[in-house]
Design an enzyme around this catalytic site. Structure first.
Site, PDB file in Angstrom:
ATOM      1  N   MET A 169      42.918  41.173  42.510  1.00 50.12           N
ATOM      2  CA  MET A 169      41.586  40.063  42.590  1.00 50.12           C
ATOM      3  C   MET A 169      42.135  38.977  43.695  1.00 50.12           C
ATOM      4  SD  MET A 169      39.226  40.622  40.766  1.00 50.12           S
ATOM      5  CE  MET A 169      39.414  42.797  40.504  1.00 50.12           C
ATOM      6  N   CYS A 170      41.348  38.891  44.528  1.00 54.57           N
ATOM      7  CA  CYS A 170      41.896  38.071  45.979  1.00 54.57           C
ATOM      8  C   CYS A 170      41.345  37.609  46.808  1.00 54.57           C
ATOM      9  CB  CYS A 170      42.855  39.156  46.531  1.00 54.57           C
ATOM     10  SG  CYS A 170      43.952  40.287  45.321  1.00 54.57           S
ATOM     11  N   GLY A 171      41.784  37.083  47.986  1.00 56.78           N
ATOM     12  CA  GLY A 171      41.252  36.673  49.109  1.00 56.78           C
ATOM     13  C   GLY A 171      41.493  37.364  50.237  1.00 56.78           C
TER      14      GLY A 171
END
Lengths: 445, 231, 298
Positions: free
Chosen positions: C1-3
């Site tokens: 889960m990230c950018g």
């Protein structure tokens, strides 16, 4: 005896443990109808539970408190992390989210009255907030669900806390299905649905997925409500360590962890019985996640799913929860499964104690129904009194145990006050097996 | 209307989203407001309750004008996911493209998107009217309960999957229809609604007669084993 | 889960600013991934020369490390950045240098190799990680960055993206795969090795495995649509460019901006706010199940 003296004894009929009576009837039902079984209530199989833990009362090494005389406080504050207006409860047992739709308006009102009388909160459900419910609940938690039925920003601002529902113990990963029988004109109007049709609820939120997007969603809800309301995040127990960590990282003030014994208005039986974790096995890793983040007791943990008594509540708190929530138990307190209804249950092909067709809307107790005649059977004032009585008993029971353990506040219960009765419970909770200082895994294998 | 003459500006280079929202949500706020340097920030102009005219001068992030009540919000750029989510009333006008879940669960008001909308436009919509001058992505109108979705361009895969009573109008091609969605005959009532919406959205170059109308086949309204594969 | 962020420069005049622009994009994705960050910078390929990135190198070990590399590749050169080192050596010496790196111990880990890739990652806020390695001063042709909110695996440097499992290849991922354990076991049986329990590393390994069979990147990505289950937005870096792929459901955000000078990718528009000429860019979202691919002319 007319039988031939020489005929050998006959084999008695023998039932299969694998194909037991319930399995056989389910195969027969499936073959006849072509649809999976949808029902209400929670899992019915035997699972490791709080009964597998016992408290160690005080004696010489620890000193007990005098029952009723010496203080044993029960209050709890929820949502202290970011919210300007945290929730203050007089007792750490709350009413879990159950929708108007799944329950009658009378049942919702009774829950509100009962909870308010003892100074605790109730929770809306997948269907919005009714004026009766808001009016009769001194503290009301507003659920924010994937389907957003009845979702209204005015109600959001009227709520005392907001619970973002990611999942539910009875069906982590699943949506819902409220069958057409329960979509009455009023329910239909609140949910913008045609009357009498099956209402399908989504399993994911429509506008966010995952913790990085949840963080943005939580911020939006805070912006809309002036950062006043505590934001809860509710998850069904399945990967509690990760789910709790991520909900906290996304900004939750309070985590609600619901085990597989938690009820539902209507879900596939296969989901209820085969998906999720028993709550006993989920609490420890949830607490561990909070401890690893340095936020245990700062982000509060509410656990639910099969909580029945003050003993269950005390055990959950000792394992590290801050409060518990009840759903099924509250419905029983209202009159569900009453032996007085035996004749009516018989007409529905069941018996008191086994009634689970909550989805059908024909509840003779007037609780899980939208039929005006059936619903009118439940007097919300009397029902409220029963709920208040039951919540008071739970609180007194928990206090009795806590005093016996020498605690002047329920929150001072700790894992070391417990022993496990079974290897399973010891493995799941890391509470040593009774009479030993050992639990499976301790010392390594 | 003289109050609107004064130009009220919030510059996000010098102010914050918190100040912006609490200012616009306050009971004293009236008239027209311009938000400078939005730069894709989230939750801009959310939870508004007054009939303000708000211009977001650039790109908006997630949930712009979320849960709007009565305000008229114009986004002079693209909008991120969930623009005008759960809008109750008022209007939101995106001059650029909108990301996924535009108008999700919205119950009222008008959402106009001059460009394209991403996946799941109008998901679970509950009464809103959405007009998209461009095209919409896959699963648009998923579980749409009521309201109107007008698409002047094309629709992606699985348009209107599991929809209830929402009306879907598409002028271009539909890549595929979702479960329980079917083309319907355009009734006079449909046509009148569509004409009004195109007019409200300021779209004069596409005649209402050039659209097709889609809606629920209502086969999933009550469980039937013969439809099991569609669930 | 990230950018995720990515920047592919079409206009060579922007190359001196590649690191600065990427650092700024990475910083804006902090809320999406505050646990760790990483980035791959492509540039400076020289004919006949290989670059190897290693990490976990303590300052006290540098001398021994340098001497060891020089023993197998006399003309090798070194750039040290925090606990990372970039070794440049001849293509012929690359296997020997790599063998030395992998045998060096003391916590030193091989990160990537290729003609132009340099890959850095670390635990901490993205801004701090970028500063530690001096990203702002780096130059090159394209870069990919990632900020991580760990889901089911630990917050470690090894778990930070990008993952490189083949020459000049790297992958960053936003989402959550649901069949990566089975796939990892299959790939391990086929001879691949994995450093972490991370689902994204499996995706990177899977693509390398397909590329090693002679498939083109677009073919490998198309195959992943049927073999990888779950939710993903991938950005894959290669020597000459990068590719983007989203799963069929496409729940995880992705936005792209294209001008005459560059193609930029990010999880959110916010990351583009500081790019030159962004107000005139074509901004669009990649469609699900479609492979997007940008390449510099070879």
């Amino acid at each position: 005896m007319s039988q031939n003296k020489n005929s050998p004894p006959r084999t008695a009929p023998r039932f299969s443990a694998t194909f037991d009576v319930n399995t056989i009837s389910e195969i027969q039902r499936a073959a006849a109808t072509g649809i999976y079984d949808i029902r209400g209530a929670g899992t019915k199989r035997k699972l490791p539970h709080f009964d597998d833990l016992l408290f160690l009362g005080a004696s010489v090494s620890r000193y007990p408190l005098e029952g009723y005389r010496e203080r044993c406080d029960t209050d709890v504050v929820l949502g202290t992390r970011f919210a300007k207006k945290p929730i203050r409860l007089k007792t750490p047992v709350t009413i879990a989210g159950m929708s108007f739709g799944a329950l009658s308006a009378q049942a919702k009102e009774a829950l509100g009255r009962g909870a308010s009388a003892v100074g605790t909160s109730t929770t809306t459900g997948d269907g919005g907030m009714t004026p009766e419910e808001r009016g009769h609940s001194s503290t009301l938690v507003y659920q924010y669900l994937p389907s957003r039925y009845g979702m209204n920003p005015d109600d959001l601002r009227r709520a005392d806390a907001i619970e973002v529902v990611v999942g539910q113990g009875a069906k982590p990963g699943g949506g819902g299905m409220l069958l057409g029988q329960k979509i009455s004109p009023r329910v239909a109007k609140m949910r913008n649905l045609p009357e009498g049709i099956d209402q399908r609820s989504a399993c994911r939120h429509p506008d966010w997925t995952g913790p990085d997007d949840l963080e943005i969603k939580i911020e939006e809800l805070r912006e809309i409500t002036n950062w006043e309301k505590p934001i809860y995040v509710k998850v069904g127990a399945s990967r509690p360590y990760y789910d709790v960590s991520l909900a906290v990282k996304a900004g939750a003030d309070v985590i609600v962890l619901d085990g597989m014994q938690g009820g539902t208005a209507a879900t596939q039986e296969v989901f209820i019985e085969h998906v999720g974790l028993p709550i006993l096995s989920a609490i420890r890793s949830a607490v561990q996640a909070l401890q690893d983040l340095g936020l245990h007791r700062q982000v509060q943990l509410i656990v639910s799913g099969g909580i029945r008594s003050g003993a269950d509540m005390a055990k959950a708190l000792a394992l590290g929860a801050d409060a518990v929530a009840i759903g099924t138990a509250a419905l029983i307190a209202l009159g569900d499964q009453s032996p007085d209804l035996a004749a009516e249950y018989a007409k529905l092909g069941t018996v008191p104690g086994a009634y689970d067709d909550w989805q059908e809307g024909r509840d003779p107790a007037g609780i899980t129904t939208q039929d005006p005649e059936l619903a009118a059977r439940l007097d919300p004032i009397l029902g409220g009194r029963r709920i208040a009585n039951y919540l008071s008993v739970m609180t007194m029971e928990a206090q009795a145990i806590a005093r016996a353990c020498g605690k002047s506040h329920l929150h001072n219960l700790e894992p070391e006050d417990l022993v496990s009765l079974t290897m399973e419970a010891a493995a799941m909770t890391k509470i040593p097996l009774a009479g030993t200082d050992w639990y499976p895994g301790k010392g390594g294998f | 209307m003289s109050a609107t003459l004064e130009k009220q500006v919030i510059d996000l280079h010098t102010s914050t989203v918190r100040v912006l929202n609490s200012t616009l949500q306050s009971e004293d706020a009236t008239g027209a407001w311009t938000i400078l340097h939005p730069e894709g920030r989230h939750s801009l102009a959310v939870g508004l309750t007054a009939p303000l005219d708000v211009t977001i001068d650039g790109q908006a992030g997630y949930y712009a004008a979320g849960m709007n009540q009565r305000a008229n919000v114009v986004i002079k750029g693209n909008a991120g996911p969930g623009v005008a989510e759960n809008m109750m009333s008022g209007s939101v006008h995106v001059e650029g493209n909108a990301s996924m879940a535009a108008g999700a669960t919205a119950q009222g008001g008008l959402l106009v998107i001059d460009g394209d909308a991403g996946a799941r436009c109008g998901i679970s919509m509950k009464g809103v009217s959405i007009v998209v001058r461009g095209s919409v992505g896959h699963m648009s109108g998923f579980m749409a309960q009521s309201g109107n979705l007008v698409v002047c361009g094309d629709a992606g895969e699985a348009l209107g999957d599991s929809l209830y009573e929402a009306r879907l109008f598409v002028r271009g091609t539909v890549k595929s229809l979702g479960a329980d969605c079917e083309e319907k005959k355009m009734t006079d009532e449909d046509l009148a609604i569509l004409k009004d919406l195109l007019k409200e959205a300021g779209i004069t170059d596409y005649p209402a007669e050039s659209f097709r109308r889609y809606g629920s086949a209502r086969r999933l309204y009550n469980f039937n084993v013969d439809n099991a594969s569609a669930y | 889960m990230c950018g995720i962020v990515g920047l592919f420069l079409k206009n060579p005049r922007l190359q001196p600013q590649l690191g600065a622009l990427t650092a700024q994009m990475l910083k804006t994705m902090t809320e999406r991934g505050p646990d760790s960050a990483g980035f791959a910078v492509y540039g400076g390929a020289q004919h006949g020369q290989s670059k190897i990135t290693v990490r976990g190198l303590e300052e006290s070990q540098r001398k021994d490390f340098e001497a060891g590399v020089l023993a197998v590749s006399q003309k090798a050169t070194f750039v040290f950045r925090d606990d990372h080192a970039i070794i440049t050596c001849s293509d012929e010496a690359e296997p020997a240098v790599r063998a030395f790196v992998e045998g060096f111990g003391h916590g030193v880990v091989f990160v990537s190799s290729g003609d132009s890739i340099e890959l850095y990652k670390g635990v901490g806020l993205p801004e701090d990680v970028a500063a530690r390695f001096g990203l702002s001063e780096m130059t090159g042709t394209h870069a990919i960055g990632h900020t991580r909110m760990a889901t089911e695996s630990a917050v470690t440097t090894a778990g930070a993206h990008p993952f490189s499992t083949g020459p000049d290849q790297c992958l960053v991922h936003n989402g959550s795969l649901s069949n990566h354990n089975t796939l990892r076991r299959q790939l391990v049986r086929d001879g691949l090795s994995f450093e972490t329990e991370n689902d994204s590393e499996v995706a990177a390994g899977y693509l390398s495995w397909r590329l090693s069979k002679g498939e083109r990147l677009d073919e490998a990505l198309t195959a992943s649509l049927s073999d990888l289950d779950g939710f993903y937005t991938f950005v894959v870096g290669t020597r000459d460019g990068f590719a983007v792929l989203r799963d069929p459901v496409a729940c995880k955000p992705a936005v792209m901006a294209e001008t005459e000078d560059y193609v930029a990718f990010a999880s959110e528009y916010r990351a583009f706010a500081g790019l030159p000429g962004i107000e005139k860019a074509t901004v669009f979202e990649p469609e699900p199940q479609r492979v997007y691919h940008w390449e510099h002319a070879a």
